[in-house]
Scaffold this motif. Structure first.
Motif, PDB file in Angstrom:
ATOM      1  N   GLU A 321     -16.071  29.998   1.962  1.00  0.00           N
ATOM      2  CA  GLU A 321     -15.689  28.900   2.846  1.00  0.00           C
ATOM      3  C   GLU A 321     -16.887  28.208   3.486  1.00  0.00           C
ATOM      4  OE1 GLU A 321     -12.610  27.709   3.216  1.00  0.00           O
ATOM      5  OE2 GLU A 321     -11.868  29.201   1.791  1.00  0.00           O
ATOM      6  N   ILE A 322     -17.876  28.994   3.905  1.00  0.00           N
ATOM      7  CA  ILE A 322     -18.997  28.417   4.653  1.00  0.00           C
ATOM      8  C   ILE A 322     -20.118  27.935   3.744  1.00  0.00           C
ATOM      9  CG2 ILE A 322     -20.685  28.824   6.480  1.00  0.00           C
ATOM     10  CD1 ILE A 322     -17.669  28.819   7.299  1.00  0.00           C
ATOM     11  N   PHE A 323     -20.476  28.758   2.740  1.00  0.00           N
ATOM     12  CA  PHE A 323     -21.667  28.447   1.951  1.00  0.00           C
ATOM     13  C   PHE A 323     -21.385  27.765   0.613  1.00  0.00           C
ATOM     14  CE2 PHE A 323     -23.032  31.893   4.763  1.00  0.00           C
ATOM     15  CZ  PHE A 323     -24.167  31.316   5.318  1.00  0.00           C
ATOM     16  N   ILE A 324     -20.180  27.894   0.089  1.00  0.00           N
ATOM     17  CA  ILE A 324     -19.866  27.256  -1.190  1.00  0.00           C
ATOM     18  C   ILE A 324     -19.006  26.012  -0.998  1.00  0.00           C
ATOM     19  CG2 ILE A 324     -18.722  27.543  -3.420  1.00  0.00           C
ATOM     20  CD1 ILE A 324     -19.490  30.485  -3.364  1.00  0.00           C
ATOM     21  N   LYS A 325     -17.918  26.148  -0.249  1.00  0.00           N
ATOM     22  CA  LYS A 325     -17.024  25.005  -0.044  1.00  0.00           C
ATOM     23  C   LYS A 325     -17.436  24.119   1.123  1.00  0.00           C
ATOM     24  CE  LYS A 325     -12.807  27.097  -1.968  1.00  0.00           C
ATOM     25  NZ  LYS A 325     -11.402  27.486  -1.663  1.00  0.00           N
ATOM     26  N   HIS A 326     -18.305  24.638   2.023  1.00  0.00           N
ATOM     27  CA  HIS A 326     -18.737  23.883   3.208  1.00  0.00           C
ATOM     28  C   HIS A 326     -17.518  23.404   3.998  1.00  0.00           C
ATOM     29  CE1 HIS A 326     -21.952  23.060   0.053  1.00  0.00           C
ATOM     30  NE2 HIS A 326     -22.500  23.928   0.888  1.00  0.00           N
ATOM     31  N   ALA A 327     -16.577  24.314   4.172  1.00  0.00           N
ATOM     32  CA  ALA A 327     -15.285  23.945   4.763  1.00  0.00           C
ATOM     33  C   ALA A 327     -15.385  23.503   6.219  1.00  0.00           C
ATOM     34  CB  ALA A 327     -14.311  25.131   4.647  1.00  0.00           C
ATOM     35  N   LEU A 328     -16.322  24.069   6.983  1.00  0.00           N
ATOM     36  CA  LEU A 328     -16.396  23.707   8.405  1.00  0.00           C
ATOM     37  C   LEU A 328     -16.816  22.254   8.603  1.00  0.00           C
ATOM     38  CD1 LEU A 328     -16.130  24.631  11.352  1.00  0.00           C
ATOM     39  CD2 LEU A 328     -18.539  25.304  11.273  1.00  0.00           C
ATOM     40  N   PRO A 329     -17.935  21.807   8.055  1.00  0.00           N
ATOM     41  CA  PRO A 329     -18.315  20.400   8.284  1.00  0.00           C
ATOM     42  C   PRO A 329     -17.387  19.402   7.608  1.00  0.00           C
ATOM     43  CG  PRO A 329     -19.805  21.423   6.707  1.00  0.00           C
ATOM     44  CD  PRO A 329     -18.972  22.523   7.293  1.00  0.00           C
ATOM     45  N   LEU A 330     -16.690  19.823   6.550  1.00  0.00           N
ATOM     46  CA  LEU A 330     -15.767  18.913   5.858  1.00  0.00           C
ATOM     47  C   LEU A 330     -14.386  18.889   6.510  1.00  0.00           C
ATOM     48  CD1 LEU A 330     -16.661  19.680   2.121  1.00  0.00           C
ATOM     49  CD2 LEU A 330     -17.271  17.655   3.461  1.00  0.00           C
ATOM     50  N   GLY A 331     -14.196  19.701   7.570  1.00  0.00           N
ATOM     51  CA  GLY A 331     -12.907  19.736   8.254  1.00  0.00           C
ATOM     52  C   GLY A 331     -11.820  20.437   7.481  1.00  0.00           C
TER      53      GLY A 331
END
Length: 423
Positions: A321-331
């Motif tokens: 979620e954090i390092f591959i999908k970058h889910a936090l900055p992408l909302g």
């Protein structure tokens, strides 16, 4: 073979036990003032070799904080550690200051330690720096191999739940005293997530401020070797090569984990020349009788080599979620089915801190929170870039004590006294 690595690690540790015992006995014998060869070059070389072998093959247990009394307003104040909240994967540790008279009215500070392979004691210097000015608490995460399967699972969403509950616990007990929070490295993500969840629900227990230090809020910015590895390998590679089963006789046997010894090998490999050089220097210090320099080496590596296992679900979810999908900055990061909206944060003030030479969280990755938390008023947001420090120097060491910590204290005071604007 990979799935048996943990068992092989345990067997090798047991196999080396007799040699470690012999090495320790040899070291003590050759250092004894009653030994006829104690002060010879040969004896010092043998003793140094035996000590290094024993230290390089031992398993380092969980360190202790063990604070001496701290000076507060010119008086020594004893520090007593107490656990004030607990769940299977975390205990909240409070550093109670036993004042001789009435305790000063100081704000509370919750330090959220990273769950990234090392124990919370890695932040000993961080805690010690704030003890004179704040009532300090820290999250003391559990080693997954010591948590029985019957206690259930623990993932990134549970981490956020734990912080949410801790914030509520401390808020209810603060009696009007401000509550500040500080998230180090990986902990920055669940901390900002928990605060967003609270603010979205209009929860009155949101803290006065949050300080995010060297954290991967947006790993797309100035990516490091750590970030690139995650994207290059993909989650299936991590699942196949990094996840193992805790063996007997550990309390958590049968639990799927990312073992601490694998994490440590990765840390060491990133700077192998520096670690080899440090051990050679220690060998020379021992031979030369430089006890002070050798003791500094022992203290650092006693902490650095003490590692803990992470639950597989937490590790894999964080990587994906954090390092591959970058889910936090992408909302796109979810908590209990709901998207985490950083725009919901309106009242909690924000300070981001980065190190110029950080090779774990590149410059700009933590600063990204300033843009993502756009609803926080500009007067309640600040950023600081510390020149000349790497990742560890962001939260520990002389630059932290003399340059970073004073700015954090000043930020806390300013936010406590600044009028809160209507949102």
């Amino acid at each position: 073979m990979d799935r048996y690595s943990y068992q092989m690690y345990e067997l090798l540790h047991l196999a080396f036990a007799p040699a470690r015992a012999l090495s320790e006995a040899t070291t003590q014998m050759l250092k004894s003032p009653f030994h006829p060869l104690a002060n010879t070059t040969l004896a010092r070389n043998l003793a140094a070799s035996a000590e290094l072998f024993e230290r390089m093959t031992r398993r380092y247990g969980k360190p202790v904080f063990g604070f001496e009394p701290v000076q507060i307003d010119g008086e020594p104040v004893p520090i007593v550690e107490e656990h004030v909240w607990s769940k299977p994967f975390c205990r909240l540790l409070h550093f109670k200051r036993e004042f001789a008279g009435a305790a000063p009215r100081q704000s509370k500070l919750l330090i959220v330690a990273p769950m990234s392979g090392h124990y919370a004691t890695l932040l000993r210097g961080t805690v010690e720096t704030f003890l004179p000015s704040h009532d300090v608490y820290i999250t003391d995460w559990s080693d997954a191999r010591a948590v029985p399967l019957s206690e259930g699972r623990f993932d990134l969403e549970d981490y956020i739940d734990y912080i949410d509950e801790i914030l509520t616990h401390l808020s209810r007990e603060r009696d009007g005293v401000p509550l500040h929070t500080l998230g180090v490295c990986q902990a920055s993500v669940p901390l900002i997530g928990a605060i967003a969840v609270k603010e979205a629900a209009n929860d009155p227990h949101a803290p006065e401020s949050m300080v995010l230090m060297g954290g991967p809020i947006d790993p797309r910015v100035n990516p490091t070797a750590v970030n690139n590895l995650a994207e290059k390998r993909g989650i299936n590679w991590f699942r196949q090569h990094c996840i193992h089963t805790v063996p007997f006789p550990n309390a958590g046997m049968g639990r799927k984990v990312y073992p601490g010894f694998l994490q440590l090998s990765g840390f060491m490999a990133m700077n192998i020349e520096r670690h080899v050089s440090a051990h050679l220097e220690m060998f020379n210090h021992l031979v030369e009788g430089d006890g002070d320099s050798a003791e500094k080496h022992r203290d650092f590596y006693d902490e650095y080599l003490a590692v803990m296992d992470l639950t597989a679900e937490f590790y894999l979810q964080t990587v994906e979620e954090i390092f591959i999908k970058h889910a936090l900055p992408l909302g796109l990061l979810r908590h209990r089915g709901e998207l985490i909206d950083l725009h919901a944060i309106r009242h909690t003030a924000l300070l981001t801190v980065e190190g110029e030479k950080d090779d774990i969280s590149g410059v700009g990755q933590t600063y990204a929170a300033q843009t993502l938390c756009a609803k926080i008023p500009p007067e309640r947001r600040m950023h600081y870039l510390q020149a000349g420090v790497g990742h560890y120097g962001v939260f520990n060491g002389s630059r932290f004590r003399t340059e970073i910590a004073p700015r954090i204290r000043a930020f806390f005071l300013e936010m406590e006294h600044a009028p809160m604007m209507a949102m």
